[in-house]
Design an enzyme around this catalytic site. Structure first.
Site, PDB file in Angstrom:
ATOM      1  N   GLU A 252       0.853  -1.194   0.000  1.00 18.39           N
ATOM      2  CA  GLU A 252       0.000   0.000   0.000  1.00 18.39           C
ATOM      3  C   GLU A 252       0.880   1.233   0.000  1.00 18.39           C
ATOM      4  O   GLU A 252       1.997   1.199   0.523  1.00 18.39           O
ATOM      5  CB  GLU A 252      -0.895   0.014   1.251  1.00 18.39           C
ATOM      6  CG  GLU A 252      -1.848  -1.154   1.327  1.00 18.39           C
ATOM      7  CD  GLU A 252      -2.759  -1.087   2.556  1.00 18.39           C
ATOM      8  OE1 GLU A 252      -2.572  -0.180   3.402  1.00 18.39           O
ATOM      9  OE2 GLU A 252      -3.640  -1.950   2.666  1.00 18.39           O
ATOM     10  N   LYS A 254       2.428   4.458   1.404  1.00 17.61           N
ATOM     11  CA  LYS A 254       2.584   4.982   2.757  1.00 17.61           C
ATOM     12  C   LYS A 254       2.373   6.496   2.687  1.00 17.61           C
ATOM     13  O   LYS A 254       3.283   7.243   2.331  1.00 17.61           O
ATOM     14  CB  LYS A 254       3.961   4.666   3.334  1.00 17.61           C
ATOM     15  CG  LYS A 254       4.096   5.123   4.790  1.00 17.61           C
ATOM     16  CD  LYS A 254       5.448   4.752   5.381  1.00 17.61           C
ATOM     17  CE  LYS A 254       5.506   4.900   6.889  1.00 17.61           C
ATOM     18  NZ  LYS A 254       5.251   6.249   7.383  1.00 17.61           N
ATOM     19  N   ARG A 422       4.276  -3.345  17.380  1.00 22.61           N
ATOM     20  CA  ARG A 422       5.071  -3.127  16.174  1.00 22.61           C
ATOM     21  C   ARG A 422       5.638  -4.472  15.755  1.00 22.61           C
ATOM     22  O   ARG A 422       6.335  -5.109  16.519  1.00 22.61           O
ATOM     23  CB  ARG A 422       6.214  -2.145  16.466  1.00 22.61           C
ATOM     24  CG  ARG A 422       6.927  -1.674  15.220  1.00 22.61           C
ATOM     25  CD  ARG A 422       8.134  -0.813  15.548  1.00 22.61           C
ATOM     26  NE  ARG A 422       7.813   0.484  16.114  1.00 22.61           N
ATOM     27  CZ  ARG A 422       7.360   1.523  15.407  1.00 22.61           C
ATOM     28  NH1 ARG A 422       7.149   1.400  14.118  1.00 22.61           N
ATOM     29  NH2 ARG A 422       7.097   2.661  16.001  1.00 22.61           N
TER      30      ARG A 422
HETATM   31  P1  ATP Z   1       6.665   7.000  10.868  1.00 22.66           P
HETATM   32  O1  ATP Z   1       7.498   7.961  11.649  1.00 22.66           O
HETATM   33  O2  ATP Z   1       7.409   6.268   9.778  1.00 22.66           O
HETATM   34  O3  ATP Z   1       5.349   7.517  10.435  1.00 22.66           O
HETATM   35  P2  ATP Z   1       5.375   5.644  13.027  1.00 22.66           P
HETATM   36  O4  ATP Z   1       6.121   5.093  14.193  1.00 22.66           O
HETATM   37  O5  ATP Z   1       4.549   6.850  13.225  1.00 22.66           O
HETATM   38  O6  ATP Z   1       6.435   5.833  11.859  1.00 22.66           O
HETATM   39  P3  ATP Z   1       4.833   3.135  11.838  1.00 22.66           P
HETATM   40  O7  ATP Z   1       3.869   2.132  12.267  1.00 22.66           O
HETATM   41  O8  ATP Z   1       6.242   2.832  12.031  1.00 22.66           O
HETATM   42  O9  ATP Z   1       4.432   4.533  12.460  1.00 22.66           O
HETATM   43  O10 ATP Z   1       4.663   3.390  10.301  1.00 22.66           O
HETATM   44  C1  ATP Z   1       3.409   3.295   9.736  1.00 22.66           C
HETATM   45  C2  ATP Z   1       2.747   4.650   9.746  1.00 22.66           C
HETATM   46  O11 ATP Z   1       2.538   5.046   8.414  1.00 22.66           O
HETATM   47  C3  ATP Z   1       1.392   4.581  10.386  1.00 22.66           C
HETATM   48  O12 ATP Z   1       1.455   4.971  11.736  1.00 22.66           O
HETATM   49  C4  ATP Z   1       0.550   5.522   9.540  1.00 22.66           C
HETATM   50  O13 ATP Z   1       0.481   6.787  10.162  1.00 22.66           O
HETATM   51  C5  ATP Z   1       1.314   5.683   8.252  1.00 22.66           C
HETATM   52  N1  ATP Z   1       0.653   5.086   7.059  1.00 22.66           N
HETATM   53  C6  ATP Z   1       0.462   5.717   5.882  1.00 22.66           C
HETATM   54  N2  ATP Z   1      -0.109   4.924   4.988  1.00 22.66           N
HETATM   55  C7  ATP Z   1      -0.306   3.726   5.580  1.00 22.66           C
HETATM   56  C8  ATP Z   1      -0.869   2.486   5.153  1.00 22.66           C
HETATM   57  N3  ATP Z   1      -1.328   2.314   3.922  1.00 22.66           N
HETATM   58  N4  ATP Z   1      -0.917   1.477   6.054  1.00 22.66           N
HETATM   59  C9  ATP Z   1      -0.442   1.636   7.314  1.00 22.66           C
HETATM   60  N5  ATP Z   1       0.100   2.775   7.770  1.00 22.66           N
HETATM   61  C10 ATP Z   1       0.186   3.823   6.925  1.00 22.66           C
END
Ligand code: ATP
Length: 589
Positions: A252, A254, A422
């Site tokens: 998907e 991001k 996570r």
């Molecule tokens: P980052 O700083 O990379 O956003 P994070 O710690 O906030 O990291 P992670 O779970 O590591 O969060 O990375 C996934 C994040 O990406 C989610 O928290 C969400 O906000 C975002 N995101 C964007 N598109 C998607 C998607 N299609 N599926 C899941 N998460 C997504």
């Protein structure tokens, strides 16, 4: 049953004097086991410096100006005198304590302050609005301070001004509950499960004290109460992703926006941020759009809100709407100027049914069945493929379309929604040319060093830490001194002042002696060149080699204050270990 507030205040002063995490947990455990079950939720909230769980969105933050008036009334000292003391001591809680000490030489105590009384008045202060509310707040605080002993006053004033900052976090409370109620590891897991689905520690503590584990096991998803979000691990290329979760993988986009968990039902309409704050009022347009697109009765969705350029339809960086706070009028104006599109990627609850145990494919099908796409609500763009080249092309297109990269999602029956975890069911793959490490790090400020030369008067560098969830400790990984603009540098001491303490915080593990210490609170985004073994830093110590921890080489601040993250959401030592191993692998290849 009530309880003397003095017991609570004494426990806090012990915690403050304590330098070890284990003793801190023990002091809390003692306090919790002494607390009558009916009051346990209140004592838990107060210890976290709150009145309710975060997501309720009622915050304690009485203006200093008003608190000074109340202290003056209760102590009989003039406001000018209180202000003078404040300038000298820098902490209004200690000022209240000192002011009352002077008074008590003349007076004697007639009444004892109870937890109910303190909580009740703080609640009324937090909720007071409208005409005359300032006077009411002053009166309510002065009433408490009139009865309070000096030590009690110290904590009441810190709480009411929103600066209790004992550095007790959710995990610390969970551990203390485990000690207080003599629980085993298996039991602790059950409590954590309840916490992930219903992150209200006061409520969980109370259920535990009153109904035992059986009660806790019954806790599940409730519409209106946020669920802790599922999080992604990271890998550095498509090959690694296929190796880990192939042969067939969903990819998907991001989206680089703001995570949104949307609760929708007849009576409940809410949007929660990544750290589960209620941001509903900032996004009335998003809520309305979901109401139009959703075809069922009630649901909880997971998605990302992304601002778009009205003229070109292009996705914009999230910063442009991060100021959607404040007055209603401003929000209305901003809704028009910079609209937001919601990209939905998950559904975790539908019409009374918890969907978290269903596999990803099925959840996605349900999502597409109950939501019809509109201009403002879309499904996250995705492909499902076994072909690496197709996946790489999809990644390139994601970047062209203004995304940060892709999130790969595991298919198959075990791909459940793991709230609050996570793991490798979701894997993020970002492309950032400047970074050698494949991802940014989110590190916590735990200390600082006095600046020299050009940086005299400000900090020369900050001592940064990663989070170790097993120990619930912050372990150091680097000194951070680059990436700050001159203005930012000049402002640092002021910005960090509210978190300053005069000794190392019990939840900080550091071999380095900093000049200044902070309660772990502030999270900064950092890029680095490499992760190396280090004899001085404590992150992941002994995990890879005896006597060595991990350090980030050439760390640089990206300019991003991660206010959307709590210190416990920072990069963990497990993530550091993964990053370290990944680079080692690359060298070998
Ligand atoms: P980052 O700083 O990379 O956003 P994070 O710690 O906030 O990291 P992670 O779970 O590591 O969060 O990375 C996934 C994040 O990406 C989610 O928290 C969400 O906000 C975002 N995101 C964007 N598109 C998607 C998607 N299609 N599926 C899941 N998460 C997504």
């Amino acid at each position: 049953m009530d309880m003397l507030f003095e017991e609570v205040a004494k426990a806090y002063s012990q915690i403050e004097a304590e330098s070890g995490r284990i003793n801190m947990t023990k002091i809390l455990a003692d306090l919790f086991s002494k607390t009558p079950p009916d009051l346990l939720d209140k004592v838990v909230y107060l210890t976290l410096g709150k009145l309710y769980p975060d997501y309720v969105g009622v915050e304690l933050g009485m203006a200093d100006r008003l608190a000074i008036k109340a202290i003056s009334i209760a102590s009989g000292l003039s406001e000018g005198e209180i202000e003078r003391m404040y300038k000298e001591m820098g902490d209004l809680g200690s000022v209240a304590e000192a002011a009352l000490k002077r008074k008590t030489q003349m007076a004697f105590f007639v009444e004892d302050l109870t937890v109910q009384k303190v909580y009740g008045n703080l609640e009324r202060i937090a909720k007071a609005t409208g005409a005359g509310s300032q006077d009411r707040k002053i009166r309510l605080l002065a009433e408490l301070l009139n009865i309070a002993k000096p030590l009690e006053a110290r904590y009441i004033v810190r709480m009411v001004t929103g600066r209790l900052r004992l550095g007790v976090a959710d995990m610390t409370v969970l551990d203390a509950l485990a000690v207080a109620f003599a629980m085993t590891k298996a039991v602790r897991e059950k409590i954590e499960r309840a916490y992930n689905l219903h992150p209200d520690l006061g409520y969980i503590a109370k259920v535990l004290a009153k109904e035992g584990l059986e009660g806790v096991e019954k806790i599940g998803i409730t519409l209106g109460i946020p669920v802790r979000p599922m999080l992604a691990e990271r890998l550095k290329n498509i090959d690694e992703i296929f190796e880990k979760i192939g042969p067939r993988v969903a990819f998907e986009y991001k989206y680089d926006g703001m995570r949104a968990q949307i609760h929708i039902g007849e009576k409940v309409k809410m949007i929660y941020s990544r750290r589960l704050e209620n941001v509903t009022h900032q996004f009335p347009d998003v809520l309305k759009a979901v109401e139009e697109a959703f075809q069922g009765r009630e649901a909880i969705f997971d998605g990302e809100m992304v601002p778009v350029d009205v003229n070109t339809g292009e996705l914009l960086p999230f910063q442009v709407v991060s100021h959607r706070r404040g007055r209603k009028y401003d929000i209305e104006k901003m809704v028009e100027e910079i609209p937001v599109i919601l990209f939905l990627f998950d559904i975790i609850y539908l019409d009374g049914e918890d969907l978290t145990m269903k596999p990803y494919e099925e959840r996605r099908e349900i999502l597409e069945r109950v939501v019809k796409e509109t201009e403002k609500v879309r499904y996250a763009h995705r492909i499902v493929t076994e072909d690496k080249l197709e996946a790489q092309n999809f990644m390139d297109q994601a970047i062209l379309d203004g995304c940060e990269g892709v999130v790969a999602k595991k298919l198959g029956p075990d791909a459940i929604y793991r709230a609050g975890v996570r793991g490798f069911l979701w894997i993020k793959y970002k492309r950032d040319y400047q970074m050698e490490l494949g991802d940014t790090l989110d590190l916590v400020v735990v200390g600082a060093f006095a600046g020299k030369g050009k940086r005299k008067g400000t900090y020369g560098a900050l001592l940064m830490a990663a989070y170790n969830p097993e120990r619930d400790m912050f372990e150091t990984v680097c000194k951070l001194g680059t990436g700050f603009s001159d203005e930012e540098l000049a402002e640092l001491p002021k910005k960090l002042e509210p978190y300053r303490i005069d000794h190392k915080h019990p939840r900080v593990d550091s071999q380095i002696e900093a000049d200044f210490w902070f309660v772990p609170s502030v999270v900064l985004e950092v890029v680095g060149a490499e992760i190396t073994l280090s004899p001085v830093h404590t992150a992941a110590r002994d995990k890879l080699r005896k006597g060595a921890g991990l350090a980030v080489r050439f760390p640089r601040f990206t300019g991003r204050w991660r206010t959307d993250k709590k210190p416990e959401d920072a990069t963990t030592i497990q993530e550091l270990i993964e990053m370290y191993k990944n680079q080692v692998k690359k060298v070998v290849e």
